[in-house]
Design a protein around this motif. Sequence first.
Motif, PDB file in Angstrom:
ATOM      1  N   GLU A   1      -6.227   7.547 -15.445  1.00  0.00           N
ATOM      2  CA  GLU A   1      -5.238   8.561 -15.857  1.00  0.00           C
ATOM      3  C   GLU A   1      -4.429   8.077 -17.055  1.00  0.00           C
ATOM      4  O   GLU A   1      -4.143   8.845 -17.963  1.00  0.00           O
ATOM      5  CB  GLU A   1      -4.309   8.922 -14.689  1.00  0.00           C
ATOM      6  CG  GLU A   1      -4.944   9.887 -13.723  1.00  0.00           C
ATOM      7  CD  GLU A   1      -3.951  10.557 -12.780  1.00  0.00           C
ATOM      8  OE1 GLU A   1      -2.769  10.722 -13.142  1.00  0.00           O
ATOM      9  OE2 GLU A   1      -4.384  10.917 -11.674  1.00  0.00           O
TER      10      GLU A   1
ATOM     11  N   LEU B   1       1.435  11.349 -14.971  1.00  0.00           N
ATOM     12  CA  LEU B   1       0.492  11.002 -13.906  1.00  0.00           C
ATOM     13  C   LEU B   1       0.418  12.185 -12.940  1.00  0.00           C
ATOM     14  O   LEU B   1       1.391  12.928 -12.800  1.00  0.00           O
ATOM     15  CB  LEU B   1       0.992   9.759 -13.155  1.00  0.00           C
ATOM     16  CG  LEU B   1       1.164   8.484 -13.974  1.00  0.00           C
ATOM     17  CD1 LEU B   1       1.900   7.423 -13.159  1.00  0.00           C
ATOM     18  CD2 LEU B   1      -0.185   7.951 -14.437  1.00  0.00           C
TER      19      LEU B   1
ATOM     20  N   THR C   1      -5.427   4.737 -11.544  1.00  0.00           N
ATOM     21  CA  THR C   1      -4.249   4.716 -12.415  1.00  0.00           C
ATOM     22  C   THR C   1      -4.663   4.429 -13.854  1.00  0.00           C
ATOM     23  O   THR C   1      -4.236   5.111 -14.785  1.00  0.00           O
ATOM     24  CB  THR C   1      -3.234   3.643 -11.931  1.00  0.00           C
ATOM     25  OG1 THR C   1      -2.914   3.891 -10.563  1.00  0.00           O
ATOM     26  CG2 THR C   1      -1.967   3.673 -12.760  1.00  0.00           C
TER      27      THR C   1
ATOM     28  N   LYS D   1       1.188   9.572  -8.441  1.00  0.00           N
ATOM     29  CA  LYS D   1       2.603   9.139  -8.416  1.00  0.00           C
ATOM     30  C   LYS D   1       3.044   8.830  -6.992  1.00  0.00           C
ATOM     31  O   LYS D   1       3.670   7.807  -6.730  1.00  0.00           O
ATOM     32  CB  LYS D   1       3.503  10.243  -8.976  1.00  0.00           C
ATOM     33  CG  LYS D   1       3.800  10.113 -10.421  1.00  0.00           C
ATOM     34  CD  LYS D   1       4.856  11.129 -10.815  1.00  0.00           C
ATOM     35  CE  LYS D   1       5.285  10.867 -12.230  1.00  0.00           C
ATOM     36  NZ  LYS D   1       6.143  11.900 -12.766  1.00  0.00           N
TER      37      LYS D   1
END
Length: 174
Positions: free
Chosen positions: A84, A28, A81, A33
């Motif tokens: 990714e 990530l 998220t 993160k």
Amino acid sequence: MINITEKYNQEKESTIQYDVSKLLQTDLSDYLKESLMNLGNPEVDKFVALFPIQGKVRISVIRDSLNGIKEILPENLFEETKSEVTEICDDYKWRNSKKGKLVLQIEDRIKEARLCVATDFPSEHIYIGRNFIEPVSLIVGGYVKELRTKAMIESCLNNMNPPIAIDYRISSCD
């Protein structure tokens, strides 16, 4: 009249010169993160700990974990998220596919071959790359001052045991 350097540069530009392994994502982004870790949620922390992907991770574990934290995350953070994670999982699948493994093996040989040519034949115009249309390829081209140098380069590279046949496109300058 076009000179050797121009011809060499044109030919080199017609091959893939970048290392595809550098484009593959396993982790990530730092920003993402940090955003996830700042939530201070143990479930989210467990999810973040799955990255970078290493070894024989099961994609299903990552997807299940992501779905498990969907309710915890703000919608925009979840979408970011998810985006990714999709890219990381796609790269992981490709890297572990038959074609992906072969392309990465070819890339390893290309790095080795470039080092060899730069060290042993520094004054020759040699490029090493892959074909844009057929990435499972290994092209060595350029220009040498003498034909025996061409034979030496071909012998050197063939001895590296490439995973596929090398398409030689080396010409003599004379």
